[in-house]
Design a protein around this motif. Structure first.
Motif, short mmCIF file in Angstrom:
data_model
loop_
_atom_site.label_atom_id
_atom_site.label_comp_id
_atom_site.label_asym_id
_atom_site.label_seq_id
_atom_site.Cartn_x
_atom_site.Cartn_y
_atom_site.Cartn_z
N LEU A 20 27.57 68.99 51.67
CA LEU A 20 27.25 67.91 50.73
C LEU A 20 28.13 66.68 50.97
O LEU A 20 29.34 66.78 51.08
CB LEU A 20 27.45 68.39 49.29
CG LEU A 20 27.24 67.35 48.19
CD1 LEU A 20 25.80 66.87 48.18
CD2 LEU A 20 27.62 67.92 46.84
N MET A 21 27.47 65.52 51.07
CA MET A 21 28.15 64.23 51.17
C MET A 21 27.41 63.25 50.28
O MET A 21 26.19 63.35 50.13
CB MET A 21 28.12 63.71 52.61
CG MET A 21 28.90 64.54 53.60
SD MET A 21 30.67 64.49 53.34
CE MET A 21 31.04 62.82 53.79
N GLY A 22 28.11 62.31 49.72
CA GLY A 22 27.44 61.31 48.91
C GLY A 22 28.41 60.28 48.38
O GLY A 22 29.62 60.42 48.50
N GLY A 23 27.84 59.24 47.82
CA GLY A 23 28.66 58.21 47.23
C GLY A 23 27.82 57.06 46.73
O GLY A 23 26.60 57.06 46.84
N GLU A 24 28.51 56.08 46.19
CA GLU A 24 27.84 54.91 45.65
C GLU A 24 28.28 53.67 46.41
O GLU A 24 29.41 53.60 46.91
CB GLU A 24 28.16 54.76 44.16
CG GLU A 24 29.64 54.61 43.88
CD GLU A 24 29.97 54.65 42.40
OE1 GLU A 24 29.10 54.94 41.58
OE2 GLU A 24 31.14 54.37 42.09
N ILE A 25 27.36 52.72 46.53
CA ILE A 25 27.61 51.47 47.25
C ILE A 25 27.07 50.34 46.38
O ILE A 25 25.95 50.42 45.88
CB ILE A 25 26.90 51.46 48.62
CG1 ILE A 25 27.29 52.68 49.46
CG2 ILE A 25 27.21 50.16 49.37
CD1 ILE A 25 26.44 52.89 50.68
N SER A 26 27.87 49.28 46.23
CA SER A 26 27.38 48.15 45.44
C SER A 26 26.21 47.50 46.16
O SER A 26 26.15 47.46 47.40
CB SER A 26 28.49 47.13 45.20
OG SER A 26 28.78 46.43 46.38
N LEU A 27 25.28 47.00 45.40
CA LEU A 27 24.08 46.37 45.95
C LEU A 27 24.44 45.20 46.85
O LEU A 27 23.81 44.99 47.89
CB LEU A 27 23.16 45.92 44.81
CG LEU A 27 21.77 45.43 45.18
CD1 LEU A 27 20.99 46.48 45.94
CD2 LEU A 27 21.02 45.02 43.93
N ILE A 28 25.47 44.47 46.51
CA ILE A 28 25.89 43.32 47.29
C ILE A 28 26.35 43.73 48.69
O ILE A 28 26.09 43.04 49.67
CB ILE A 28 27.00 42.53 46.57
CG1 ILE A 28 26.43 41.84 45.33
CG2 ILE A 28 27.68 41.54 47.49
CD1 ILE A 28 27.46 41.19 44.45
N LYS A 29 27.02 44.88 48.79
CA LYS A 29 27.55 45.34 50.08
C LYS A 29 26.59 46.25 50.84
O LYS A 29 26.84 46.59 51.98
CB LYS A 29 28.87 46.08 49.86
CG LYS A 29 29.97 45.19 49.34
CD LYS A 29 31.24 45.97 49.13
CE LYS A 29 32.33 45.07 48.58
NZ LYS A 29 33.57 45.80 48.35
N PHE A 30 25.50 46.63 50.22
CA PHE A 30 24.58 47.60 50.81
C PHE A 30 23.76 46.96 51.93
O PHE A 30 23.10 45.95 51.73
CB PHE A 30 23.64 48.16 49.74
CG PHE A 30 22.82 49.32 50.20
CD1 PHE A 30 23.36 50.59 50.23
CD2 PHE A 30 21.51 49.14 50.60
CE1 PHE A 30 22.61 51.68 50.66
CE2 PHE A 30 20.74 50.22 51.03
CZ PHE A 30 21.29 51.48 51.06
N ASN A 31 23.80 47.55 53.12
CA ASN A 31 23.00 47.08 54.25
C ASN A 31 21.85 48.06 54.44
O ASN A 31 22.03 49.14 55.01
CB ASN A 31 23.86 47.00 55.51
CG ASN A 31 23.12 46.41 56.69
OD1 ASN A 31 21.90 46.20 56.63
ND2 ASN A 31 23.83 46.15 57.76
#
Length: 108
Positions: free
Chosen positions: A47-58
């Motif tokens: 299992l791997m996961g996380g959150e990324i801000s929309l501004i930084k998301f590519n």
């Protein structure tokens, strides 16, 4: 403090829902209030996961993830800036309904 994320896609292609897997299931979720995307894949020790801000998301870095989860429509909303302009939770819920998403919330 944990954020509430609406599940956009949740796909599990494990054979017989086996235990540890680094690729499946895959979950894509979005917090409209925090403007963050949550991604996870795998089960058990994989299992791997996380959150990324929309501004930084590519989005282009995640093309395969969007394809695997049948959520290309959501990727397009990121790329064209639609998600940036949705501020009201009710408007986001309307968008989910238009794309036949069942409303399910996860916390991360």
């Amino acid at each position: 403090m944990s954020e509430a994320y609406y599940v956009i896609a949740e796909v599990d292609r494990r054979a017989l829902k086996s235990g540890n897997d680094s690729n499946w299931p895959k979950v894509l979720a979005y917090s409209n209030s925090a403007k963050k995307i949550f991604l996870s894949e795998g089960c058990g020790h994989g299992l791997m996961g996380g959150e990324i801000s929309l501004i930084k998301f590519n989005a282009s870095d995640w093309d395969d993830f969007f394809k695997d989860t049948n959520s290309i429509w959501f990727e397009k909303l990121i790329v064209d800036g639609t998600l940036f302009s949705i501020n009201e939770e009710s408007d986001f819920l309307d968008l989910l309904a238009k794309n036949n998403c069942n409303v399910k919330i996860v916390y991360y």
